[in-house]
Design a protein around this motif. Sequence first.
Motif, PDB file in Angstrom:
ATOM      1  N   LYS A  35      -8.280  28.424 -24.968  1.00  0.00           N
ATOM      2  CA  LYS A  35      -7.763  27.154 -25.491  1.00  0.00           C
ATOM      3  C   LYS A  35      -8.356  26.857 -26.864  1.00  0.00           C
ATOM      4  N   THR A  36      -7.505  26.411 -27.746  1.00  0.00           N
ATOM      5  CA  THR A  36      -7.773  26.050 -29.151  1.00  0.00           C
ATOM      6  C   THR A  36      -7.985  27.258 -30.057  1.00  0.00           C
ATOM      7  N   HIS A  37      -8.067  28.454 -29.489  1.00  0.00           N
ATOM      8  CA  HIS A  37      -8.248  29.641 -30.313  1.00  0.00           C
ATOM      9  C   HIS A  37      -6.880  30.248 -30.648  1.00  0.00           C
ATOM     10  N   PRO A  38      -6.747  30.865 -31.806  1.00  0.00           N
ATOM     11  CA  PRO A  38      -5.438  31.349 -32.246  1.00  0.00           C
ATOM     12  C   PRO A  38      -4.970  32.573 -31.475  1.00  0.00           C
ATOM     13  N   PRO A  39      -3.682  32.859 -31.535  1.00  0.00           N
ATOM     14  CA  PRO A  39      -3.157  34.048 -30.844  1.00  0.00           C
ATOM     15  C   PRO A  39      -3.862  35.329 -31.257  1.00  0.00           C
ATOM     16  N   GLU A  40      -4.315  35.396 -32.509  1.00  0.00           N
ATOM     17  CA  GLU A  40      -4.984  36.609 -32.971  1.00  0.00           C
ATOM     18  C   GLU A  40      -6.260  36.872 -32.182  1.00  0.00           C
ATOM     19  N   ALA A  41      -6.973  35.814 -31.803  1.00  0.00           N
ATOM     20  CA  ALA A  41      -8.191  35.980 -31.008  1.00  0.00           C
ATOM     21  C   ALA A  41      -7.847  36.472 -29.600  1.00  0.00           C
ATOM     22  N   GLU A  44      -7.008  40.132 -29.794  1.00  0.00           N
ATOM     23  CA  GLU A  44      -8.190  40.985 -29.916  1.00  0.00           C
ATOM     24  C   GLU A  44      -8.845  41.212 -28.549  1.00  0.00           C
ATOM     25  N   ALA A  45      -8.950  40.139 -27.753  1.00  0.00           N
ATOM     26  CA  ALA A  45      -9.523  40.284 -26.416  1.00  0.00           C
ATOM     27  C   ALA A  45      -8.610  41.129 -25.523  1.00  0.00           C
ATOM     28  N   PHE A  46      -7.306  40.950 -25.666  1.00  0.00           N
ATOM     29  CA  PHE A  46      -6.347  41.735 -24.880  1.00  0.00           C
ATOM     30  C   PHE A  46      -6.484  43.222 -25.204  1.00  0.00           C
ATOM     31  N   GLU A  47      -6.598  43.543 -26.482  1.00  0.00           N
ATOM     32  CA  GLU A  47      -6.736  44.944 -26.883  1.00  0.00           C
ATOM     33  C   GLU A  47      -8.052  45.537 -26.394  1.00  0.00           C
ATOM     34  N   ALA A  48      -9.042  44.677 -26.144  1.00  0.00           N
ATOM     35  CA  ALA A  48     -10.328  45.139 -25.602  1.00  0.00           C
ATOM     36  C   ALA A  48     -10.302  45.257 -24.083  1.00  0.00           C
ATOM     37  N   GLY A  49      -9.167  44.917 -23.468  1.00  0.00           N
ATOM     38  CA  GLY A  49      -9.023  45.114 -22.025  1.00  0.00           C
ATOM     39  C   GLY A  49      -8.902  43.865 -21.180  1.00  0.00           C
ATOM     40  N   GLN A  50      -9.101  42.681 -21.766  1.00  0.00           N
ATOM     41  CA  GLN A  50      -9.005  41.451 -20.993  1.00  0.00           C
ATOM     42  C   GLN A  50      -7.550  41.123 -20.682  1.00  0.00           C
ATOM     43  N   ARG A  51      -7.282  40.672 -19.467  1.00  0.00           N
ATOM     44  CA  ARG A  51      -5.897  40.394 -19.074  1.00  0.00           C
ATOM     45  C   ARG A  51      -5.659  38.948 -18.640  1.00  0.00           C
ATOM     46  N   ILE A  52      -6.673  38.260 -18.128  1.00  0.00           N
ATOM     47  CA  ILE A  52      -6.485  36.884 -17.660  1.00  0.00           C
ATOM     48  C   ILE A  52      -7.035  35.921 -18.699  1.00  0.00           C
ATOM     49  N   PHE A  53      -6.201  34.969 -19.116  1.00  0.00           N
ATOM     50  CA  PHE A  53      -6.602  33.989 -20.115  1.00  0.00           C
ATOM     51  C   PHE A  53      -6.312  32.587 -19.590  1.00  0.00           C
ATOM     52  N   GLY A  54      -7.180  31.643 -19.950  1.00  0.00           N
ATOM     53  CA  GLY A  54      -7.052  30.271 -19.472  1.00  0.00           C
ATOM     54  C   GLY A  54      -6.707  29.314 -20.591  1.00  0.00           C
ATOM     55  N   GLU A  55      -5.718  28.469 -20.354  1.00  0.00           N
ATOM     56  CA  GLU A  55      -5.317  27.433 -21.302  1.00  0.00           C
ATOM     57  C   GLU A  55      -5.323  26.087 -20.587  1.00  0.00           C
ATOM     58  N   PRO A  66       4.629  33.061 -26.360  1.00  0.00           N
ATOM     59  CA  PRO A  66       5.736  33.929 -26.803  1.00  0.00           C
ATOM     60  C   PRO A  66       5.335  35.003 -27.805  1.00  0.00           C
ATOM     61  N   SER A  67       4.254  34.785 -28.550  1.00  0.00           N
ATOM     62  CA  SER A  67       3.855  35.761 -29.567  1.00  0.00           C
ATOM     63  C   SER A  67       2.916  36.830 -29.024  1.00  0.00           C
ATOM     64  N   LEU A  68       2.608  36.755 -27.737  1.00  0.00           N
ATOM     65  CA  LEU A  68       1.632  37.670 -27.151  1.00  0.00           C
ATOM     66  C   LEU A  68       2.269  38.506 -26.047  1.00  0.00           C
ATOM     67  N   SER A  69       1.546  39.517 -25.595  1.00  0.00           N
ATOM     68  CA  SER A  69       2.065  40.468 -24.613  1.00  0.00           C
ATOM     69  C   SER A  69       2.470  39.785 -23.303  1.00  0.00           C
ATOM     70  N   SER A  70       3.558  40.256 -22.731  1.00  0.00           N
ATOM     71  CA  SER A  70       3.994  39.741 -21.428  1.00  0.00           C
ATOM     72  C   SER A  70       3.073  40.215 -20.308  1.00  0.00           C
ATOM     73  N   ALA A  71       2.162  41.144 -20.618  1.00  0.00           N
ATOM     74  CA  ALA A  71       1.200  41.617 -19.616  1.00  0.00           C
ATOM     75  C   ALA A  71       0.039  40.644 -19.430  1.00  0.00           C
ATOM     76  N   ILE A  72      -0.073  39.647 -20.306  1.00  0.00           N
ATOM     77  CA  ILE A  72      -1.133  38.647 -20.153  1.00  0.00           C
ATOM     78  C   ILE A  72      -0.841  37.785 -18.936  1.00  0.00           C
ATOM     79  N   ARG A  73      -1.888  37.501 -18.170  1.00  0.00           N
ATOM     80  CA  ARG A  73      -1.784  36.638 -16.992  1.00  0.00           C
ATOM     81  C   ARG A  73      -2.429  35.297 -17.343  1.00  0.00           C
ATOM     82  N   TRP A  74      -1.602  34.266 -17.419  1.00  0.00           N
ATOM     83  CA  TRP A  74      -2.082  32.951 -17.837  1.00  0.00           C
ATOM     84  C   TRP A  74      -2.508  32.118 -16.637  1.00  0.00           C
ATOM     85  N   HIS A  75      -3.650  31.464 -16.776  1.00  0.00           N
ATOM     86  CA  HIS A  75      -4.105  30.472 -15.802  1.00  0.00           C
ATOM     87  C   HIS A  75      -4.144  29.120 -16.497  1.00  0.00           C
TER      88      HIS A  75
END
Length: 232
Positions: A35-41, A44-55, A66-75
């Motif tokens: 939360k509050t961090h830009p899509p680019e951040a 970067e975490a996604f490319e390092a292997g992280q898949r679950i992100f919280g907003e 919409p600008s990020l991978s559909s493989a991201i799992r949002w909480h």
Amino acid sequence: MDIANRLTETLDRINLAAQRGGRDPSEIQLVAVSKTHPPEAVQEAFEAGQRIFGESRVQELLAKAPSLSSAIRWHFIGHLQANKIRKMLPLCELIHGVDSSDLARDIDRIAGELGLFPRILLEVNVSGEGTKFGFKPDALREQIDELLALPRVQVEGLMAIPAPVADPEDVRPAFRLLRELRDEISSTTGTPLPVLSMGMSGDYEIAIEEGATLVRVGTAIFGHRPRLKPEA
């Protein structure tokens, strides 16, 4: 350090905390609080292997996803306003902070209209503060049968945000209270509640030692975040 290195350090500390608690590290999942961090951040975490992100803000999530991978799992980890449920539900695989029976019923009703079966966690006010969101433990005991009977929502466990303390050890009793409450409710209802979402950047290792299965870590991965105005 960059985000990838901080992510690696966080995962290493999760593994060590699990070992100290006599637990299998694979039982614990990291939610990277973006939360509050830009899509680019996030990228970067996604490319390092992280898949679950919280907003925690629906409007921000709608702009970011919409600008990020559909493989991201949002909480969804914040206080959810009833008028934002419909927009949030199709995006998030887990809602952490369902803090009232009214909100649970609203989610259930809208999920029925959308044809969804959302997974939720019930937020417990473990500190007893009047300004905190969440069920008081006794209120949750009284209302749990009604919540478990809702046809659409799937209650998977409990969540808490204890009051901030100077020494992380001081929050251990709150984490223990949440785990014991989960165990009690699971036993009395006969319903498995496998998920415990507790622990943030300053205390997630203590939370893991006390049974957390999800830890919500933002600052330790992404750095400090700017303050934003409340969502309309």
